[in-house]
Design a protein around this motif. Sequence first.
Motif, PDB file in Angstrom:
ATOM      1  N   SER A  88       0.818  -1.214   0.000  1.00 62.75           N
ATOM      2  CA  SER A  88       0.000   0.000   0.000  1.00 62.75           C
ATOM      3  C   SER A  88       0.852   1.265   0.000  1.00 62.75           C
ATOM      4  N   VAL A  89       1.930   1.295   0.797  1.00 68.63           N
ATOM      5  CA  VAL A  89       2.752   2.509   0.827  1.00 68.63           C
ATOM      6  C   VAL A  89       3.496   2.694  -0.490  1.00 68.63           C
ATOM      7  N   ALA A  90       3.695   1.593  -1.233  1.00 76.75           N
ATOM      8  CA  ALA A  90       4.266   1.732  -2.568  1.00 76.75           C
ATOM      9  C   ALA A  90       3.348   2.545  -3.466  1.00 76.75           C
ATOM     10  N   ASN A  91       2.053   2.483  -3.201  1.00 76.29           N
ATOM     11  CA  ASN A  91       1.084   3.263  -3.974  1.00 76.29           C
ATOM     12  C   ASN A  91       0.929   4.684  -3.438  1.00 76.29           C
ATOM     13  N   THR A  92       0.852   4.819  -2.120  1.00 74.85           N
ATOM     14  CA  THR A  92       0.626   6.154  -1.566  1.00 74.85           C
ATOM     15  C   THR A  92       1.830   7.055  -1.769  1.00 74.85           C
ATOM     16  N   GLY A  93       3.020   6.448  -1.731  1.00 74.08           N
ATOM     17  CA  GLY A  93       4.226   7.259  -1.682  1.00 74.08           C
ATOM     18  C   GLY A  93       4.487   7.735  -0.276  1.00 74.08           C
ATOM     19  N   VAL A  94       5.503   8.531  -0.125  1.00 82.87           N
ATOM     20  CA  VAL A  94       5.944   8.975   1.193  1.00 82.87           C
ATOM     21  C   VAL A  94       6.009  10.498   1.217  1.00 82.87           C
ATOM     22  N   ASN A  95       6.308  11.018   2.350  1.00 77.10           N
ATOM     23  CA  ASN A  95       6.574  12.444   2.485  1.00 77.10           C
ATOM     24  C   ASN A  95       8.086  12.608   2.619  1.00 77.10           C
ATOM     25  N   ALA A  96       8.604  12.324   3.798  1.00 78.56           N
ATOM     26  CA  ALA A  96      10.062  12.240   3.974  1.00 78.56           C
ATOM     27  C   ALA A  96      10.534  10.851   3.546  1.00 78.56           C
ATOM     28  N   GLY A  97      11.843  10.698   3.406  1.00 76.87           N
ATOM     29  CA  GLY A  97      12.418   9.457   2.913  1.00 76.87           C
ATOM     30  C   GLY A  97      12.101   8.265   3.797  1.00 76.87           C
ATOM     31  N   LEU A  98      11.750   7.140   3.166  1.00 80.44           N
ATOM     32  CA  LEU A  98      11.462   5.896   3.864  1.00 80.44           C
ATOM     33  C   LEU A  98      12.264   4.780   3.203  1.00 80.44           C
ATOM     34  N   VAL A  99      13.126   4.121   3.986  1.00 81.68           N
ATOM     35  CA  VAL A  99      13.976   3.046   3.473  1.00 81.68           C
ATOM     36  C   VAL A  99      13.687   1.769   4.250  1.00 81.68           C
ATOM     37  N   LEU A 100      13.484   0.678   3.518  1.00 86.62           N
ATOM     38  CA  LEU A 100      13.265  -0.639   4.100  1.00 86.62           C
ATOM     39  C   LEU A 100      14.505  -1.479   3.859  1.00 86.62           C
ATOM     40  N   LEU A 101      15.194  -1.850   4.938  1.00 82.52           N
ATOM     41  CA  LEU A 101      16.327  -2.770   4.829  1.00 82.52           C
ATOM     42  C   LEU A 101      15.798  -4.196   4.867  1.00 82.52           C
ATOM     43  N   ALA A 102      16.031  -4.947   3.792  1.00 74.70           N
ATOM     44  CA  ALA A 102      15.636  -6.349   3.711  1.00 74.70           C
ATOM     45  C   ALA A 102      16.905  -7.187   3.629  1.00 74.70           C
ATOM     46  N   ALA A 103      17.126  -8.019   4.640  1.00 76.30           N
ATOM     47  CA  ALA A 103      18.364  -8.801   4.739  1.00 76.30           C
ATOM     48  C   ALA A 103      18.060 -10.267   4.452  1.00 76.30           C
ATOM     49  N   ASP A 104      18.585 -10.776   3.331  1.00 75.00           N
ATOM     50  CA  ASP A 104      18.351 -12.158   2.922  1.00 75.00           C
ATOM     51  C   ASP A 104      19.401 -13.102   3.502  1.00 75.00           C
ATOM     52  N   ASP A 105      19.058 -14.379   3.518  1.00 78.29           N
ATOM     53  CA  ASP A 105      19.914 -15.380   4.171  1.00 78.29           C
ATOM     54  C   ASP A 105      20.100 -16.605   3.273  1.00 78.29           C
ATOM     55  N   PRO A 106      20.785 -16.467   2.124  1.00 80.85           N
ATOM     56  CA  PRO A 106      21.070 -17.632   1.289  1.00 80.85           C
ATOM     57  C   PRO A 106      21.842 -18.684   2.082  1.00 80.85           C
ATOM     58  N   SER A 107      21.493 -19.936   1.878  1.00 86.97           N
ATOM     59  CA  SER A 107      22.018 -21.096   2.608  1.00 86.97           C
ATOM     60  C   SER A 107      21.338 -21.300   3.958  1.00 86.97           C
ATOM     61  N   CYS A 108      20.363 -20.448   4.296  1.00 84.54           N
ATOM     62  CA  CYS A 108      19.568 -20.636   5.514  1.00 84.54           C
ATOM     63  C   CYS A 108      20.449 -20.805   6.746  1.00 84.54           C
ATOM     64  N   TYR A 109      21.417 -19.920   6.920  1.00 81.90           N
ATOM     65  CA  TYR A 109      22.279 -20.007   8.098  1.00 81.90           C
ATOM     66  C   TYR A 109      21.481 -19.822   9.387  1.00 81.90           C
ATOM     67  N   SER A 110      20.425 -19.017   9.322  1.00 88.51           N
ATOM     68  CA  SER A 110      19.616 -18.792  10.518  1.00 88.51           C
ATOM     69  C   SER A 110      18.166 -18.511  10.133  1.00 88.51           C
ATOM     70  N   SER A 111      17.652 -19.302   9.196  1.00 86.97           N
ATOM     71  CA  SER A 111      16.320 -19.028   8.658  1.00 86.97           C
ATOM     72  C   SER A 111      15.635 -20.321   8.265  1.00 86.97           C
ATOM     73  N   GLN A 112      14.303 -20.245   8.132  1.00 88.89           N
ATOM     74  CA  GLN A 112      13.543 -21.417   7.752  1.00 88.89           C
ATOM     75  C   GLN A 112      13.359 -21.559   6.252  1.00 88.89           C
ATOM     76  N   ASN A 113      13.802 -20.569   5.489  1.00 91.12           N
ATOM     77  CA  ASN A 113      13.731 -20.695   4.037  1.00 91.12           C
ATOM     78  C   ASN A 113      14.716 -19.731   3.387  1.00 91.12           C
ATOM     79  N   GLU A 114      14.871 -19.903   2.074  1.00 93.18           N
ATOM     80  CA  GLU A 114      15.605 -18.948   1.248  1.00 93.18           C
ATOM     81  C   GLU A 114      14.594 -18.179   0.414  1.00 93.18           C
ATOM     82  N   GLN A 115      14.811 -16.903   0.270  1.00 90.74           N
ATOM     83  CA  GLN A 115      14.007 -16.146  -0.682  1.00 90.74           C
ATOM     84  C   GLN A 115      14.771 -14.900  -1.087  1.00 90.74           C
ATOM     85  N   ASP A 116      14.437 -14.381  -2.225  1.00 91.92           N
ATOM     86  CA  ASP A 116      15.087 -13.180  -2.745  1.00 91.92           C
ATOM     87  C   ASP A 116      14.109 -12.019  -2.580  1.00 91.92           C
TER      88      ASP A 116
END
Length: 590
Positions: A88-116
Amino acid sequence: MTKQLLSGNEAIAQGAWEAGVAVGTGYPGTPSTETLENLVKKDGVYCEWSPNEKVALEVAIGAAMGGVRTLATMKHVGVNVAADALMSVANTGVNAGLVLLAADDPSCYSSQNEQDSRNYAAFARIPCLDPSDSQEAYDFARRAFEISERFDTPVMLHETMRIAHTKAMADVAGQRADVAPRAYETNIGKYVMMPANAVRRTEATNQREDALVDFAEKSDLNRVEMRDTHVGVIVAGALYNHVREALPEASTLKLGLTWPLPPAKIADFAAAVDKLYVVEEACTYFETRVRAMGVDVAEPPAGRLPRSGEVMPAHIRAAFGLAEPAHLDAATDLPPRPPAFCAGCPHRLVYCELRRMKAIVTGDIGCYTLGAVAPLSSVDSVIDMGASLSMAHGMELAGAPERSGRPVVGVIGDSTFAHSGITSLLGTVYNGGTGTLCILDNRTTAMTGTQGNPVNGVRLAEQMAGVSPLDAPAGKQLDLVRLCEALGVDEVEQVDAQNLKEVRRALKEATSHADRLSVIIFKSPCRLIDRTRRPTPTISDCRACGTCIKIGCPALGKDADGRAVIDTNQCIGCDQCAQSCPFDCIKREA
């Protein structure tokens, strides 16, 4: 500029701070956790752990809409939780800057799945930046806020474990930008996503996408490096360094902006090389999109790259038929080190009893997932955060207890219960569910580094200042007993997780009836926050029955005759072994 040795997470925190970020939100999850823990140490920024990632992003959206630059951090599976708000926020846009840090875990070192997570950026049609080292992590974090405000959009900053936790030298300015808060103005057509407004905002998103593609074509974030023109490689992130190591003569199109892709730049690069290859991990994010542009992508001459897990330089060399450089062989005489609960872990006795009862255990995300491994081997499922309680209800609906003759028990940790277990429990109560649910309250978010959570009441700044959950004021802590009662649970009991007799009694009573719902809160602090040590128990006349060994404590072992021995260096004197011994051979210190 000064040089600093920084991990990717530290570099992102530094870059965001220098960009004038005022609010940081998130939920702890490897490999993203350290970003917020470093950001909160800096002046002029407020940071908090949220109950879950959806809440974290929604708080960040509110702060950005209110006029200040904001960073939300989470691991890849957390993006799934936050996806509703993200779309939804992708549609509304923002006012001030908004950054989403998404940290992936290839090889599932500490995760239940892999995803990009870049697929989410493409799905939401928001810019995605992909740093390849700590320097770019710092640089891209600064630029992400500028891009966000320039195009009125949230921006995804994407990293993998290899970037998040690898330390490298980075040139940093060390000075914070003087960014004044933006004024907030009511704009119902922009921010209220009822259908009529959403349709109009989608058209704005379409126009933004066109502008972003033009930006991608011209941006120095995407860099062509011509070398030998026989081989050209499209690559991004940490894999850029792996390609440079494995194929030093190859030409590269290094993509720092990985959504949107620059079609003309890709076509021109493909035309400039004899064969074009794509090197990526975890999925075919690039290959699928490049092929869709009508650009031919060649298969590596000696076989495809791995379809899952991290792609390392050795994999790239092998795929291109190159010999592996000489190196020492890996040691073969090292003892195995399977994961295990710590000595004195308060979860151990609960799982020992569930194993003894032959219960069907629906588990959850957290260190208590280790109840699935030997010798405890008592967890039947782990899907996602909060699933244990919902799945236990589903098992009951399916009649699994009656058909199997085994009780069904859902098990969840305190932080995970606050994250997404509350609504799962509410659903069970609302729909008249029965059975047994266990909340393992060890007073912390243990697996990701003993962070605070709503149950222990320790906030992020307090955590970084050294406040222990054992010292948090009771009034700040979520009262699990009262909450469960308020939700309408039939029976609620709190039990000392270190008392075997009480653990056994509570589980036996709760699973003995099929007409009501019972919640047992097994409470005892994690050994990582309660370092108290008591004298090591003594063993005499051991009968070598092995019962104590089966509790899986790393401080317990056997001598040559099969008799139990205790490693005094690891033992913390919890007396779990003494309580488990059927012959009273292990004596507790008076």
